[in-house]
Design an enzyme around this catalytic site. Structure first.
Site, PDB file in Angstrom:
ATOM      1  N   SER A  16      56.611  36.849  11.173  1.00  0.00           N
ATOM      2  CA  SER A  16      55.156  36.760  10.959  1.00  0.00           C
ATOM      3  C   SER A  16      54.824  35.677   9.929  1.00  0.00           C
ATOM      4  O   SER A  16      55.467  35.571   8.887  1.00  0.00           O
ATOM      5  CB  SER A  16      54.612  38.101  10.456  1.00  0.00           C
ATOM      6  OG  SER A  16      53.261  37.943  10.074  1.00  0.00           O
ATOM      7  N   LYS A  67      48.031  47.595  17.562  1.00  0.00           N
ATOM      8  CA  LYS A  67      46.580  47.387  17.418  1.00  0.00           C
ATOM      9  C   LYS A  67      45.773  48.562  17.976  1.00  0.00           C
ATOM     10  O   LYS A  67      44.704  48.881  17.465  1.00  0.00           O
ATOM     11  CB  LYS A  67      46.159  46.081  18.080  1.00  0.00           C
ATOM     12  CG  LYS A  67      46.681  44.856  17.338  1.00  0.00           C
ATOM     13  CD  LYS A  67      46.171  43.571  17.933  1.00  0.00           C
ATOM     14  CE  LYS A  67      46.862  42.380  17.272  1.00  0.00           C
ATOM     15  NZ  LYS A  67      46.392  41.106  17.801  1.00  0.00           N
ATOM     16  N   ASP A 103      40.441  38.785  15.763  1.00  0.00           N
ATOM     17  CA  ASP A 103      41.102  37.843  16.676  1.00  0.00           C
ATOM     18  C   ASP A 103      40.091  36.971  17.424  1.00  0.00           C
ATOM     19  O   ASP A 103      40.238  35.749  17.489  1.00  0.00           O
ATOM     20  CB  ASP A 103      41.960  38.602  17.706  1.00  0.00           C
ATOM     21  CG  ASP A 103      43.227  39.167  17.084  1.00  0.00           C
ATOM     22  OD1 ASP A 103      43.718  38.590  16.101  1.00  0.00           O
ATOM     23  OD2 ASP A 103      43.720  40.196  17.588  1.00  0.00           O
ATOM     24  N   GLY A 130      45.216  42.051  29.369  1.00  0.00           N
ATOM     25  CA  GLY A 130      45.842  43.017  28.460  1.00  0.00           C
ATOM     26  C   GLY A 130      45.099  43.054  27.130  1.00  0.00           C
ATOM     27  O   GLY A 130      43.926  42.668  27.038  1.00  0.00           O
TER      28      GLY A 130
HETATM   29  P1  ATR Z   1      49.021  41.640  25.179  1.00  0.00           P
HETATM   30  O1  ATR Z   1      48.692  42.625  24.109  1.00  0.00           O
HETATM   31  O2  ATR Z   1      49.866  40.472  24.708  1.00  0.00           O
HETATM   32  O3  ATR Z   1      47.820  41.194  25.932  1.00  0.00           O
HETATM   33  P2  ATR Z   1      49.691  43.338  27.381  1.00  0.00           P
HETATM   34  O4  ATR Z   1      48.538  44.226  27.046  1.00  0.00           O
HETATM   35  O5  ATR Z   1      50.980  43.938  27.770  1.00  0.00           O
HETATM   36  O6  ATR Z   1      50.025  42.392  26.164  1.00  0.00           O
HETATM   37  O7  ATR Z   1      49.199  42.324  28.525  1.00  0.00           O
HETATM   38  C1  ATR Z   1      50.025  41.304  29.011  1.00  0.00           C
HETATM   39  C2  ATR Z   1      49.203  40.413  29.944  1.00  0.00           C
HETATM   40  O8  ATR Z   1      50.011  39.294  30.361  1.00  0.00           O
HETATM   41  C3  ATR Z   1      48.752  41.111  31.210  1.00  0.00           C
HETATM   42  O9  ATR Z   1      47.520  40.540  31.619  1.00  0.00           O
HETATM   43  C4  ATR Z   1      49.891  40.751  32.190  1.00  0.00           C
HETATM   44  O10 ATR Z   1      49.523  40.803  33.554  1.00  0.00           O
HETATM   45  P3  ATR Z   1      49.573  42.209  34.365  1.00  0.00           P
HETATM   46  O11 ATR Z   1      48.348  42.970  33.964  1.00  0.00           O
HETATM   47  O12 ATR Z   1      49.570  41.813  35.788  1.00  0.00           O
HETATM   48  O13 ATR Z   1      50.861  42.886  33.929  1.00  0.00           O
HETATM   49  C5  ATR Z   1      50.124  39.318  31.770  1.00  0.00           C
HETATM   50  N1  ATR Z   1      51.466  38.830  32.148  1.00  0.00           N
HETATM   51  C6  ATR Z   1      52.644  39.254  31.656  1.00  0.00           C
HETATM   52  N2  ATR Z   1      53.663  38.528  32.190  1.00  0.00           N
HETATM   53  C7  ATR Z   1      53.084  37.615  33.012  1.00  0.00           C
HETATM   54  C8  ATR Z   1      53.592  36.577  33.853  1.00  0.00           C
HETATM   55  N3  ATR Z   1      54.899  36.308  33.913  1.00  0.00           N
HETATM   56  N4  ATR Z   1      52.714  35.832  34.559  1.00  0.00           N
HETATM   57  C9  ATR Z   1      51.395  36.083  34.485  1.00  0.00           C
HETATM   58  N5  ATR Z   1      50.841  37.055  33.720  1.00  0.00           N
HETATM   59  C10 ATR Z   1      51.682  37.810  32.983  1.00  0.00           C
END
Ligand code: ATR
Length: 272
Positions: A16, A67, A103, A130
């Site tokens: 961090s 969070k 954020d 997400g």
């Molecule tokens: P964060 O807190 O970082 O947003 P999260 O809530 O787990 O983490 O969300 C991850 C996001 O990245 C989601 O929108 C996920 O898509 P899905 O809802 O389809 O899972 C997206 N994501 C993760 N890996 C990905 C990839 N390889 N290509 C495109 N989108 C991806």
């Protein structure tokens, strides 16, 4: 006098940048505080936050994956944190733990103030549905873009998120392939695809001729999405280091009542 105590909690936390950022803010503004990084085991957030507060701690930043736990932990929520369903800043006040989410304001400030990117009237594409995407939606919509489209690998999650924020402006949700034939002035990457050094799969032409790209992630080297933008001739293709410093400044202001200057801190972090 003993310095006031602050910390960031997350898992992992070793890399961090927040302790360095807040230490630089404290020196710059002459504030007597200490800020450290605390590794918390999954499931242990509430107990760790309570222990920190009971020991006299004044405030916490909260990062992945806590969070949402912090949102539940807070006694009072700012409107933007309430909407985001996530808290990245807790202030321990006599009335209880106040939760905020800085954020989104950090992102908007980096784009508008540091880079001169107007958001009002623009077509904005937000990639991902997400926690990271949810955290920036309300502040983005408050800038009154012409439209905000959320595109996600799982289209249904984008549609659901759009529905949840629909009262705040023109927002819709879809899958990546549905973007064919459309173009945007600003594309913001809030997916986790960068963890695999990849950019989300987007159709050709989705970035307008004078469009901008912004990746919420950052790294020593340009991220995959920053490279994606550069390869397609983006006017600017930026990573999220500025947002990181701006969200920290917003938290610092909430805690200490003074606004630190962010530009020298961003420059210090950029130079290693
Ligand atoms: P964060 O807190 O970082 O947003 P999260 O809530 O787990 O983490 O969300 C991850 C996001 O990245 C989601 O929108 C996920 O898509 P899905 O809802 O389809 O899972 C997206 N994501 C993760 N890996 C990905 C990839 N390889 N290509 C495109 N989108 C991806």
């Amino acid at each position: 006098m003993q310095p006031d105590q602050y910390a960031v909690m997350g898992h992992p936390i070793a890399h961090s940048q927040s302790p360095r950022i807040h230490a630089l803010f404290a020196i710059q503004t002459g504030q007597n505080l200490e800020y450290r990084a605390i590794l918390v085991e999954p499931g242990g957030f509430a107990a760790a936050a309570r222990a920190f507060r009971d020991a006299g701690g004044k405030g916490l930043n909260v990062t992945v994956p806590f969070k949402q736990d912090a949102w539940v932990f807070a006694d009072v929520l700012s409107a933007r944190a309430e909407r985001a369903g996530a808290v990245n800043t807790l202030s321990f006040e006599s009335t209880g733990a106040r939760g905020d989410n800085t954020d989104g304001p950090g992102l908007v400030r980096d784009l508008k103030v540091n880079h001169g990117c107007a958001l009002g009237g623009r077509r904005i594409l937000l990639l991902g549905a997400g926690g990271a995407a949810r955290g920036v939606l309300q502040p983005l919509l408050a800038e009154q873009p012409a439209q905000l489209v959320i595109a996600n690998r799982t289209a249904g999650k984008a549609a659901e998120l759009a529905l949840r924020f629909g009262d705040l402006g023109s927002v819709s949700g879809c899958g990546f392939a549905d973007l064919a034939g459309r173009s945007f002035d600003l594309i913001i990457n809030a997916t986790a695809a960068g963890l695999n050094d990849a950019a989300p799969p987007l159709p050709d032409g989705v970035l307008a001729a004078d469009g901008w790209c912004y990746d919420l992630m950052y790294g020593r080297e340009p991220t995959a999405f920053v490279r994606w933008g550069r390869e397609r001739g983006a006017t600017q293709s930026l990573d999220g280091l500025g947002m990181l410093v701006e969200q920290a400044a917003e938290a610092f202001h909430r805690w200490r009542g003074v606004c630190p200057e962010t530009k020298p801190v961003i420059a210090a972090l950029r130079s290693g």
